[in-house]
Design a protein around this motif. Structure first.
Motif, PDB file in Angstrom:
ATOM      1  N   ASN A 244       0.487  -1.228   0.155  1.00 15.44           N
ATOM      2  CA  ASN A 244      -0.134  -0.368   0.048  1.00 15.44           C
ATOM      3  C   ASN A 244       1.041   1.514  -0.298  1.00 15.44           C
ATOM      4  O   ASN A 244       1.684   1.331   0.708  1.00 15.44           O
ATOM      5  CB  ASN A 244      -0.866  -0.130   1.135  1.00 15.44           C
ATOM      6  CG  ASN A 244      -2.062  -1.028   1.067  1.00 15.44           C
ATOM      7  OD1 ASN A 244      -1.774  -1.469   0.446  1.00 15.44           O
ATOM      8  ND2 ASN A 244      -2.035  -1.301   2.399  1.00 15.44           N
ATOM      9  N   SER A 245       0.651   2.208  -1.496  1.00 12.91           N
ATOM     10  CA  SER A 245       1.784   3.314  -0.870  1.00 12.91           C
ATOM     11  C   SER A 245       0.454   4.473  -1.232  1.00 12.91           C
ATOM     12  O   SER A 245      -0.409   4.592  -1.836  1.00 12.91           O
ATOM     13  CB  SER A 245       2.106   3.216  -1.830  1.00 12.91           C
ATOM     14  OG  SER A 245       2.246   3.401  -3.435  1.00 12.91           O
ATOM     15  N   ASP A 246       1.008   5.825  -1.215  1.00 14.63           N
ATOM     16  CA  ASP A 246       0.878   6.624  -1.019  1.00 14.63           C
ATOM     17  C   ASP A 246       0.753   6.753  -2.802  1.00 14.63           C
ATOM     18  O   ASP A 246      -0.333   7.400  -3.187  1.00 14.63           O
ATOM     19  CB  ASP A 246       1.571   8.395  -0.724  1.00 14.63           C
ATOM     20  CG  ASP A 246       1.146   8.097   1.304  1.00 14.63           C
ATOM     21  OD1 ASP A 246       0.613   7.915   1.331  1.00 14.63           O
ATOM     22  OD2 ASP A 246       1.699   9.019   1.281  1.00 14.63           O
ATOM     23  N   ASN A 247       1.290   6.657  -3.521  1.00 12.71           N
ATOM     24  CA  ASN A 247       0.994   7.257  -5.315  1.00 12.71           C
ATOM     25  C   ASN A 247       1.066   6.174  -6.354  1.00 12.71           C
ATOM     26  O   ASN A 247       0.101   6.289  -6.907  1.00 12.71           O
ATOM     27  CB  ASN A 247       2.832   7.044  -5.231  1.00 12.71           C
ATOM     28  CG  ASN A 247       3.561   8.561  -4.950  1.00 12.71           C
ATOM     29  OD1 ASN A 247       2.416   9.557  -4.606  1.00 12.71           O
ATOM     30  ND2 ASN A 247       4.282   7.965  -4.075  1.00 12.71           N
ATOM     31  N   ASN A 248       0.822   4.936  -5.767  1.00  9.26           N
ATOM     32  CA  ASN A 248       0.503   3.850  -5.988  1.00  9.26           C
ATOM     33  C   ASN A 248      -0.623   2.779  -5.552  1.00  9.26           C
ATOM     34  O   ASN A 248      -1.515   2.469  -6.844  1.00  9.26           O
ATOM     35  CB  ASN A 248       1.612   2.253  -6.620  1.00  9.26           C
ATOM     36  CG  ASN A 248       2.271   3.070  -6.661  1.00  9.26           C
ATOM     37  OD1 ASN A 248       3.084   3.652  -7.701  1.00  9.26           O
ATOM     38  ND2 ASN A 248       3.686   2.189  -6.696  1.00  9.26           N
ATOM     39  N   GLY A 249      -1.224   3.242  -5.089  1.00  9.93           N
ATOM     40  CA  GLY A 249      -3.094   3.524  -4.076  1.00  9.93           C
ATOM     41  C   GLY A 249      -2.403   1.616  -3.310  1.00  9.93           C
ATOM     42  O   GLY A 249      -1.271   0.999  -3.123  1.00  9.93           O
ATOM     43  N   PRO A 250      -3.319   0.927  -3.096  1.00 12.31           N
ATOM     44  CA  PRO A 250      -3.682   0.526  -2.365  1.00 12.31           C
ATOM     45  C   PRO A 250      -3.104  -1.759  -2.021  1.00 12.31           C
ATOM     46  O   PRO A 250      -4.195  -2.407  -2.749  1.00 12.31           O
ATOM     47  CB  PRO A 250      -4.862  -0.241  -1.058  1.00 12.31           C
ATOM     48  CG  PRO A 250      -5.812   0.200  -2.301  1.00 12.31           C
ATOM     49  CD  PRO A 250      -4.801   1.838  -2.727  1.00 12.31           C
ATOM     50  N   SER A 370       7.524   6.795  -1.102  1.00 11.08           N
ATOM     51  CA  SER A 370       7.549   8.327  -0.975  1.00 11.08           C
ATOM     52  C   SER A 370       6.714   8.586  -0.653  1.00 11.08           C
ATOM     53  O   SER A 370       5.492   7.593  -0.753  1.00 11.08           O
ATOM     54  CB  SER A 370       8.607   8.929  -2.104  1.00 11.08           C
ATOM     55  OG  SER A 370       9.933   8.246  -2.345  1.00 11.08           O
ATOM     56  N   LYS A 371       6.529   9.922   0.612  1.00 13.16           N
ATOM     57  CA  LYS A 371       5.206  10.523   0.578  1.00 13.16           C
ATOM     58  C   LYS A 371       4.633  11.397  -0.830  1.00 13.16           C
ATOM     59  O   LYS A 371       5.200  11.027  -1.960  1.00 13.16           O
ATOM     60  CB  LYS A 371       4.356  12.225   1.321  1.00 13.16           C
ATOM     61  CG  LYS A 371       4.778  11.176   2.664  1.00 13.16           C
ATOM     62  CD  LYS A 371       4.163  12.353   3.950  1.00 13.16           C
ATOM     63  CE  LYS A 371       4.289  11.965   5.159  1.00 13.16           C
ATOM     64  NZ  LYS A 371       4.470  12.840   6.380  1.00 13.16           N
ATOM     65  N   LYS A 372       3.469  11.225  -1.437  1.00 16.81           N
ATOM     66  CA  LYS A 372       3.190  12.173  -3.082  1.00 16.81           C
ATOM     67  C   LYS A 372       3.334  13.502  -2.620  1.00 16.81           C
ATOM     68  O   LYS A 372       2.973  13.975  -1.213  1.00 16.81           O
ATOM     69  CB  LYS A 372       1.675  12.200  -2.757  1.00 16.81           C
ATOM     70  CG  LYS A 372       0.886  12.211  -4.031  1.00 16.81           C
ATOM     71  CD  LYS A 372      -0.156  12.552  -4.594  1.00 16.81           C
ATOM     72  CE  LYS A 372      -0.619  10.661  -5.665  1.00 16.81           C
ATOM     73  NZ  LYS A 372      -2.089  10.640  -5.792  1.00 16.81           N
ATOM     74  N   GLY A 373       3.775  14.502  -2.801  1.00 19.67           N
ATOM     75  CA  GLY A 373       4.018  15.489  -2.835  1.00 19.67           C
ATOM     76  C   GLY A 373       3.002  16.659  -3.723  1.00 19.67           C
ATOM     77  O   GLY A 373       1.979  16.085  -3.997  1.00 19.67           O
TER      78      GLY A 373
END
Length: 489
Positions: A244-250, A370-373
């Motif tokens: 799960n990530s901020d940029n790619n989704g769950p 990374s977080k989404k900028g």
């Protein structure tokens, strides 16, 4: 007033110099796209590769340029010159000589590699000679469209596409998790039998389509028939790693909550779930096992990507200040021969990806960790020009440091993870992945974690001998037999 004059002079110089640089005029045909285009246009040039779009980004020598455009109509030319984002130099600074050149218009429809994403528009390779005349102009017409990949099913190889509400909501469009399912010969011989499932996560750049032509090996671990499921982790920003990530989704939740239930509803699975993968796939299966520990009974991870961020290649992300250079000012390698002789460098890899701006290896790490900028893109781990590490970004990366996660949470995880994980790797890994594995090995001994680590001769590619793969399968088969005994009681 002086400041204003200086600014005007700078602008004058930029535009004056720009008018005396090589120009590439690029258009696309109405047959390839019959509507205006908004997005990025890329130019690839190579002296050695007659099809520059097939070049390995960050590995092969390549000149590349990118411009962002808006509302360009079919047949209308855009100009790529010294105002473009460039690697390694501006068009006017390129070495004179013969090049092969191709252009690609990126529609960003979800495919990973810009040059090979289905739907993208590209030009045929063109051979050009860049001479001393800086007023040279080259014309390219993109009239080819990257075709959709077609999966060739057989009796034993099936394509499986599972609709995902979680990822559809994230991407705001219909989304499926895709895989190739390989059935054992016994699946049809005994129509009432149920089988264990071995989930295989492909490494960076591979996808499930290769199984439509390669899936000829028996679907077994050792002598045990299994349903092998080749998961396709590709996404627009690289490899999802099923985290799960901020940029790619769950992706992790989508796999465990949506894909697996649908798979087990369609095929005769007996509830035993195992994981294996190599490289980025090796990291992915470790992430899945450690974050969904009750769901999977065993994992065999092969040459996983960086499992401890104190050894991200030669860099300690928590203490070092620069990704490109070490404390002595020496440049850090990105890839090596036999773990010792560099054939690529992190500086080059990040700087070329500053132009080829999505879908490649280093940006893929950023998309996961990374977080989404504020600009909607993944925060960079470093300045792409200087290599200075962004410590604010490192804080978010800590959540994806598997070694750190295990040693901080082993007391709570031990009941569900002891004895379930095997990690194997070559001692001369090309990307020096053996060093973070050994560091994690030491940390797991310190917390008395029952994880199995195995080291073999060979590098990232040569390590996978018949003996290596037999050992890997033997571990999984042993764990499955233990599971059978436990569930039969």
């Amino acid at each position: 007033m002086i400041k204003k004059i200086c600014c005007l002079l700078s602008l004058f110089l930029v535009f004056t110099l720009n008018s005396f640089s090589q120009q590439f005029k690029v258009a696309y045909s109405p047959a390839s796209l019959n509507r205006p285009f908004t997005g990025k246009v890329f130019l690839y040039l190579s002296k050695n590769n007659p099809e520059p779009l097939t070049a390995s980004i960050g590995i092969e020598t390549l000149n590349c340029f990118a411009v962002e455009v808006k509302g360009i109509k079919p047949g209308e030319s855009i100009v790529i010159d010294d105002l473009a984002t460039a690697y390694p130099v501006l068009p006017s600074e390129m070495e004179r000589g013969t090049y092969y050149v191709q252009a690609v218009w990126d529609l960003n429809l979800g495919g990973r590699a810009i040059a090979a994403s289905p739907g993208n528009i590209f030009s045929q390779p063109q051979k050009i000679v860049i001479g001393k005349d800086l007023k040279q102009s080259f014309t390219l017409l993109a009239d080819q469209v990257v075709p959709e990949l077609v999966f060739q099913e057989t009796e034993f190889i099936k394509e499986f596409k599972a609709p995902s509400r979680l990822l559809s909501d994230f991407y705001q469009k219909k989304f499926t998790l895709d895989a190739a399912v390989q059935l054992p010969a016994e699946y049809y011989k005994n129509p009432s039998a149920k089988f264990p499932v071995l989930f295989v996560v492909t490494g960076f750049g591979a996808d499930h389509h290769y199984m439509s032509v390669q899936g000829k090996l028996p679907s077994v671990i050792g002598t045990t028939p299994v349903i092998r499921v080749f998961l396709d982790g590709n996404c627009a920003l690289g490899h999802s790693a099923y985290a799960n990530s901020d940029n790619n989704g769950p992706w992790g939740d989508a796999l465990t909550q949506e894909f697996i239930p649908l798979l087990e509803k369609k095929y005769r699975c007996n509830g035993a779930r195992m994981l294996t993968g190599h490289s980025s796939g090796g990291w992915s299966v470790l992430w899945l096992q450690t974050h969904y520990p009750k769901l999977f009974l065993a994992t065999a991870s092969s040459s996983p990507d960086y499992v401890d961020f104190r050894k991200f290649l030669n860099v300690n992300l928590y203490k070092d200040s620069n990704l490109f250079y070490d404390a002595k000012g020496q440049i850090n390698p990105g890839g090596t021969v036999a773990g010792r002789f560099p054939f690529s460098y992190l500086k080059e890899m990040y700087q070329v990806e500053n132009v080829i701006s999505r879908g490649e290896q280093q940006h893929s790490f950023e998309a996961v960790f990374s977080k989404k900028g504020n600009d909607g893109l993944p925060e960079s781990i470093c300045d792409p020009q200087t290599g200075v590490i962004n410590q604010h970004t490192v804080e978010n990366w800590k959540k994806y440091d598997i070694s750190l996660y295990l040693r901080e949470n082993w007391k709570d995880l031990s009941k569900d993870l002891n004895g379930k994980i095997r990690i194997s790797i070559g001692d001369e890994d090309n990307f020096m992945l053996n060093y973070p594995v050994r560091l994690m090995n030491d940390e797991m001994k310190a917390v008395q974690a029952d994880l199995l680590f195995k080291y073999y001769p060979g590098d990232h590619f040569t390590v996978k001998t018949a003996g290596y793969m037999a050992d890997l399968s033997g571990f999984l088969e042993g764990k499955y037999k233990q599971w059978l005994l436990q569930t039969s009681k």
